[in-house]
Design a protein around this motif. Sequence first.
Motif, short mmCIF file in Angstrom:
data_model
loop_
_atom_site.label_atom_id
_atom_site.label_comp_id
_atom_site.label_asym_id
_atom_site.label_seq_id
_atom_site.Cartn_x
_atom_site.Cartn_y
_atom_site.Cartn_z
N CYS A 45 -37.84 14.01 -3.55
CA CYS A 45 -38.70 13.77 -4.69
C CYS A 45 -39.58 14.98 -4.93
N VAL A 47 -42.30 15.14 -6.37
CA VAL A 47 -43.72 14.79 -6.33
C VAL A 47 -44.23 14.69 -4.90
N ASP A 48 -43.52 13.91 -4.05
CA ASP A 48 -44.04 13.66 -2.70
C ASP A 48 -43.07 14.05 -1.58
N CYS A 65 -37.03 7.47 -6.03
CA CYS A 65 -37.96 7.64 -4.92
C CYS A 65 -38.63 6.30 -4.63
N LYS A 67 -41.13 5.78 -2.78
CA LYS A 67 -42.57 5.95 -2.62
C LYS A 67 -43.32 5.88 -3.96
N CYS A 68 -42.87 6.67 -4.94
CA CYS A 68 -43.60 6.69 -6.22
C CYS A 68 -42.80 5.99 -7.32
#
Length: 102
Positions: A45, A47-48, A65, A67-68
């Motif tokens: 990802c 982003v993270d 993802c 997570k997000c």
Amino acid sequence: MSWFNSKNLCSHCNITKTNQKFENAITCPQCESNILLAREGIRMCPVDQTEMTKENHKGIILDRCSKCNGVWLDRDELSSMQELAIEDSDFATGMVIGMAIG
Ligand SMILES: [Zn+2]
Ligand SMILES: [Zn+2]
């Protein structure tokens, strides 16, 4: 050109009957999905940096993802995905769609 009227056993799993062909072999939708998913590389990802899970939605491979909840697509997949999202609003609800870089 000849078309199969009756269903044949998938040449990959030899279990599922299908009249669908993928790359000149009798292939059930599940095996086709697995083949396409196996060809894609693992993506992180943007982003993270979490390793994303691959999903196949009507032939469009996307990375999600956990997570997000971001969904990342290749550039050429984005327009197909937009059409899919319009058709299938349940699928698109709450989804964050971004374009993969590179
Ligand atoms: Zn199969
Ligand atoms: Zn993420």
